[in-house]
Write a protein that holds these residues in place. Sequence first.
Motif, PDB file in Angstrom:
ATOM      1  N   LYS A 163       0.294  -3.272 -19.182  1.00  0.00           N
ATOM      2  CA  LYS A 163       0.268  -2.874 -17.287  1.00  0.00           C
ATOM      3  C   LYS A 163       0.108  -3.921 -16.513  1.00  0.00           C
ATOM      4  O   LYS A 163       0.037  -4.937 -17.582  1.00  0.00           O
ATOM      5  CB  LYS A 163      -0.569  -2.123 -17.662  1.00  0.00           C
ATOM      6  CG  LYS A 163      -1.830  -2.850 -17.854  1.00  0.00           C
ATOM      7  CD  LYS A 163      -2.990  -2.497 -17.700  1.00  0.00           C
ATOM      8  CE  LYS A 163      -4.183  -1.925 -18.074  1.00  0.00           C
ATOM      9  NZ  LYS A 163      -5.541  -1.280 -17.059  1.00  0.00           N
ATOM     10  N   CYS A 194       6.909  -5.910 -13.383  1.00  0.00           N
ATOM     11  CA  CYS A 194       6.953  -4.606 -12.453  1.00  0.00           C
ATOM     12  C   CYS A 194       7.587  -5.225 -10.839  1.00  0.00           C
ATOM     13  O   CYS A 194       7.985  -6.490 -10.588  1.00  0.00           O
ATOM     14  CB  CYS A 194       5.864  -4.400 -11.680  1.00  0.00           C
ATOM     15  SG  CYS A 194       4.238  -5.869 -11.380  1.00  0.00           S
ATOM     16  N   ASP A 251       5.657   2.213 -10.194  1.00  0.00           N
ATOM     17  CA  ASP A 251       5.072   3.004 -10.989  1.00  0.00           C
ATOM     18  C   ASP A 251       3.610   4.228 -10.028  1.00  0.00           C
ATOM     19  O   ASP A 251       2.872   4.528 -10.802  1.00  0.00           O
ATOM     20  CB  ASP A 251       4.796   2.955 -12.156  1.00  0.00           C
ATOM     21  CG  ASP A 251       6.113   2.260 -13.249  1.00  0.00           C
ATOM     22  OD1 ASP A 251       6.387   3.137 -13.032  1.00  0.00           O
ATOM     23  OD2 ASP A 251       4.780   2.121 -14.006  1.00  0.00           O
TER      24      ASP A 251
END
Length: 266
Positions: A163, A194, A251
């Motif tokens: 993550k 990300c 996300d």
Amino acid sequence: MIKRILFLITMILQFSILHAGIVVLNGLTHSYKVENGQVYKGKIAIENTGANPQSVKLFLQDFTYHADGTINYAALHTQKRTNGDWIKLNTNLVTLKGKEKTEVFYEITIPDQVIDPGSYWSVIIVEPVDDIKPSDKQPGVSITSVIRYAIQVITDYDTEKAKPDLTFENIKVEKEEGKQTVKIAIANHGNLYCKPTASIEIYNRKSGEKIGTFSSLTMGLLPSTSKTFYIDISKVPSAQYKATVIATDEDENAFALNVELEVKND
């Protein structure tokens, strides 16, 4: 605004001294979700926009970037999450005729065991090779400057166990071409690439009334890197405000911080 434009050009990884010729046609970021022991194939589409033949060399490098605008290109294994050893090009040198297009192919072979989940990356440098030309004006040779492209190849492994972890390094308000701009430096301390967007919610300091929400462009952010996100708040009147700064990735993971904000549009 000029500084912002130059920074964004740098972040899409085209760095250059102006020169007509080679262009990359199929993007400067190639991303893959990968599994152990698998092979993935990709290509780089190149065009020679000039009229004369042009040779082009291709090679791999590691790179990182930071919110102060610095970008570091280095030999493979300089950064610990490199995937440079996994990538094999089918050629390191091509020659294109005038107006010709070509494709260079590469394979990514994922090791049988990748220890840590998350993103691994390197860049493929695409660099025209200019002929060394004799100079009529002075002894020796002259070398023409060229455009170099750096194409990110990002491999995301075992993403369910990885993550991003976004933190705010710095938040400040500065004028650019007469416009008040919030500059938010965001770092990714996680292990997964990300694409965050920064936004700021501004509230009247006394009444708590919401003045508005303002957002930045979306930019990619690799692990252990940082970027500055720019938000135009020139329509906000001069005053002291309360604000919430938010970074949200694709996300819908959100990271927030409450701040005091002073806007001066004088």
